[in-house]
Motif scaffolding. Structure first.
Motif, PDB file in Angstrom:
ATOM      1  N   ILE A  85      50.569  12.061 -45.894  1.00  0.00           N
ATOM      2  CA  ILE A  85      50.243  12.005 -44.463  1.00  0.00           C
ATOM      3  C   ILE A  85      50.373  10.580 -43.949  1.00  0.00           C
ATOM      4  N   LEU A  86      49.840   9.656 -44.706  1.00  0.00           N
ATOM      5  CA  LEU A  86      49.923   8.248 -44.295  1.00  0.00           C
ATOM      6  C   LEU A  86      51.379   7.823 -44.127  1.00  0.00           C
ATOM      7  N   GLU A  87      52.146   8.196 -45.095  1.00  0.00           N
ATOM      8  CA  GLU A  87      53.535   7.749 -45.081  1.00  0.00           C
ATOM      9  C   GLU A  87      54.319   8.426 -43.963  1.00  0.00           C
ATOM     10  N   LEU A  88      54.108   9.718 -43.801  1.00  0.00           N
ATOM     11  CA  LEU A  88      54.850  10.435 -42.776  1.00  0.00           C
ATOM     12  C   LEU A  88      54.418  10.013 -41.373  1.00  0.00           C
ATOM     13  N   HIS A  89      53.137   9.736 -41.240  1.00  0.00           N
ATOM     14  CA  HIS A  89      52.682   9.285 -39.928  1.00  0.00           C
ATOM     15  C   HIS A  89      53.301   7.941 -39.572  1.00  0.00           C
ATOM     16  N   LYS A  91      56.167   7.152 -40.235  1.00  0.00           N
ATOM     17  CA  LYS A  91      57.557   7.389 -39.834  1.00  0.00           C
ATOM     18  C   LYS A  91      57.644   8.142 -38.513  1.00  0.00           C
ATOM     19  N   TRP A  92      56.772   9.112 -38.344  1.00  0.00           N
ATOM     20  CA  TRP A  92      56.924  10.036 -37.227  1.00  0.00           C
ATOM     21  C   TRP A  92      55.848   9.919 -36.166  1.00  0.00           C
ATOM     22  N   GLY A  93      54.808   9.149 -36.431  1.00  0.00           N
ATOM     23  CA  GLY A  93      53.739   9.075 -35.459  1.00  0.00           C
ATOM     24  C   GLY A  93      52.944  10.370 -35.402  1.00  0.00           C
ATOM     25  N   ASN A  94      52.455  10.688 -34.214  1.00  0.00           N
ATOM     26  CA  ASN A  94      51.562  11.850 -34.072  1.00  0.00           C
ATOM     27  C   ASN A  94      52.321  13.165 -34.000  1.00  0.00           C
ATOM     28  N   ARG A  95      53.319  13.306 -34.786  1.00  0.00           N
ATOM     29  CA  ARG A  95      54.062  14.574 -34.816  1.00  0.00           C
ATOM     30  C   ARG A  95      53.412  15.471 -35.865  1.00  0.00           C
ATOM     31  N   ALA A 100      52.956  18.519 -40.826  1.00  0.00           N
ATOM     32  CA  ALA A 100      52.386  19.684 -41.507  1.00  0.00           C
ATOM     33  C   ALA A 100      53.453  20.479 -42.255  1.00  0.00           C
ATOM     34  N   GLN A 101      54.668  20.426 -41.764  1.00  0.00           N
ATOM     35  CA  GLN A 101      55.751  21.145 -42.438  1.00  0.00           C
ATOM     36  C   GLN A 101      55.993  20.601 -43.842  1.00  0.00           C
ATOM     37  N   GLU A 102      55.620  19.354 -44.033  1.00  0.00           N
ATOM     38  CA  GLU A 102      55.834  18.740 -45.350  1.00  0.00           C
ATOM     39  C   GLU A 102      54.656  18.981 -46.289  1.00  0.00           C
ATOM     40  N   LEU A 103      53.611  19.585 -45.775  1.00  0.00           N
ATOM     41  CA  LEU A 103      52.438  19.869 -46.603  1.00  0.00           C
ATOM     42  C   LEU A 103      52.165  21.368 -46.580  1.00  0.00           C
ATOM     43  N   PRO A 104      52.733  22.097 -47.507  1.00  0.00           N
ATOM     44  CA  PRO A 104      52.595  23.549 -47.527  1.00  0.00           C
ATOM     45  C   PRO A 104      51.136  23.983 -47.538  1.00  0.00           C
ATOM     46  N   ASP A 108      48.761  21.735 -38.799  1.00  0.00           N
ATOM     47  CA  ASP A 108      48.810  20.521 -37.983  1.00  0.00           C
ATOM     48  C   ASP A 108      47.422  20.135 -37.499  1.00  0.00           C
ATOM     49  N   ASN A 109      46.635  21.156 -37.197  1.00  0.00           N
ATOM     50  CA  ASN A 109      45.283  20.890 -36.716  1.00  0.00           C
ATOM     51  C   ASN A 109      44.442  20.193 -37.786  1.00  0.00           C
ATOM     52  N   GLU A 110      44.589  20.661 -38.993  1.00  0.00           N
ATOM     53  CA  GLU A 110      43.822  20.077 -40.092  1.00  0.00           C
ATOM     54  C   GLU A 110      44.232  18.623 -40.321  1.00  0.00           C
ATOM     55  N   ILE A 111      45.525  18.407 -40.296  1.00  0.00           N
ATOM     56  CA  ILE A 111      46.028  17.052 -40.518  1.00  0.00           C
ATOM     57  C   ILE A 111      45.608  16.135 -39.381  1.00  0.00           C
ATOM     58  N   LYS A 112      45.689  16.655 -38.195  1.00  0.00           N
ATOM     59  CA  LYS A 112      45.284  15.871 -37.026  1.00  0.00           C
ATOM     60  C   LYS A 112      43.805  15.508 -37.108  1.00  0.00           C
ATOM     61  N   ASN A 113      42.985  16.473 -37.466  1.00  0.00           N
ATOM     62  CA  ASN A 113      41.566  16.199 -37.610  1.00  0.00           C
ATOM     63  C   ASN A 113      41.313  15.172 -38.701  1.00  0.00           C
ATOM     64  N   TYR A 114      42.021  15.339 -39.785  1.00  0.00           N
ATOM     65  CA  TYR A 114      41.863  14.385 -40.893  1.00  0.00           C
ATOM     66  C   TYR A 114      42.197  12.980 -40.423  1.00  0.00           C
ATOM     67  N   TRP A 115      43.261  12.872 -39.692  1.00  0.00           N
ATOM     68  CA  TRP A 115      43.691  11.559 -39.247  1.00  0.00           C
ATOM     69  C   TRP A 115      42.659  10.922 -38.317  1.00  0.00           C
TER      70      TRP A 115
END
Length: 267
Positions: A85-89, A91-95, A100-104, A108-115
């Motif tokens: 997540i750190l690395e992809l963020h 690269k892509w910012g708040n996408r 989430a597509q890279e984390l089976p 997106d909601n979970e990742i967003k909350n985590y962030w």
DNA sequence: AAAGGACACAACCGCACGGGG
DNA sequence: CCCCCGTGCGGTTGTGTCCTT
């Protein structure tokens, strides 16, 4: 939220007063699951009506995608997932959906909350600058430190995207990750060659060392709850990939531009 | 033990986009 | 071309839980 209606933008309908909001009940979940099992997903507004749910189609879709879908993964994010997540963020910012597509199994909601709840808090507390290379450097240090952690009962396999980063190939910054430990076995102890395996304290000081230590502590706390290795990605770490980032490595331009698009007032 | 604060997460909202009529 | 509808996305908020004092 629950029970709070924003009437200014709410489209009235004859059924408005019956529309439910707020937390879903077990009965609603069951209705939705059974309906989708029988008819499939999509056409959410129609689905909501035909399933007998007093919810908007939107609400049904969100509930299904973020909570009820069978392949949703529950529980804490693994180290691998957090690093990814750190690395992809970076690269892509708040996408979030793209990340989430890279984390089976993660939404997106979970990742967003985590962030927002974990990462941003940490950055804020440590006053790590946004759009700084320090943080990405810290990520790489962190990956490496975790991989070398002798007390770790799991191995860490860097995601392929990290392997593709524009890392320097200098001789004094190579081979810090033991290769061939992607099978789930704990990483073997590093060879005690000072040149290849300097003590952690002897490494060039990270420009974001405090961040690293804080993050490591955070991760160690979660270790008891970690899933077995291999539960998420099957990232392979080969010889070529077992390289460490040097303190003076060069970021790709696109990564610099997209790095940590955090709210400036928070940093 | 109680009160207040901090935190994590589920759920909602507005907006944008694309397809079909 | 326009409108409507369904869908997807990112931002925001409400609420329950945990922690601290």
């Amino acid at each position: 939220m629950a029970g709070v209606s924003k009437t200014a933008t709410h489209r009235p309908s004859e059924e408005e007063s019956e529309l439910r909001r707020g937390p879903w009940t077990v009965e609603e979940d069951t209705l939705l699951i059974h309906y989708i099992a029988a008819h499939g997903e999509g056409q959410w507004n129609i689905l909501a009506k035909q399933a007998g749910l007093k919810r908007t189609g939107k609400s049904c879709r969100l509930r299904w995608l973020n909570y009820l879908k069978p392949d949703i993964k529950r529980g804490n994010l693994t180290l691998q997932e957090q690093l990814l997540i750190l690395e992809l963020h970076s690269k892509w910012g708040n996408r979030w959906s793209k990340i989430a597509q890279e984390l089976p199994g993660r939404t997106d909601n979970e990742i967003k909350n985590y962030w927002r709840t974990r990462v941003q808090k940490q950055l804020r507390q440590l006053k790590v600058q946004a759009h700084s290379r320090k943080l990405l450097d810290a990520i790489c240090h962190l990956s490496m430190l975790e991989a070398m952690d002798q007390t770790s009962n799991y191995s860490i396999n860097l995601p392929p995207s990290l392997h593709n980063m524009n890392l320097p190939n200098s001789s004094n910054s190579t081979v810090l990750l033991p290769a061939n430990h992607s099978s789930g076995a704990p990483p073997p102890p590093p060879p005690r060659s000072v040149q290849q395996w300097p003590e952690v304290s002897a490494w060039p000081p990270s420009p974001c060392g405090e961040f690293i230590e804080s993050w490591r502590f955070d991760m160690v706390e979660q270790k008891q709850q970690h899933e077995p290795v291999g539960a998420v990605g099957d990232w392979e770490v080969g010889d070529r990939d077992a390289q460490m980032i040097a303190p003076d490595w060069v970021l790709e331009d696109v990564m610099v531009e997209n790095l940590w698009s955090l709210d400036h007032h928070l940093i």
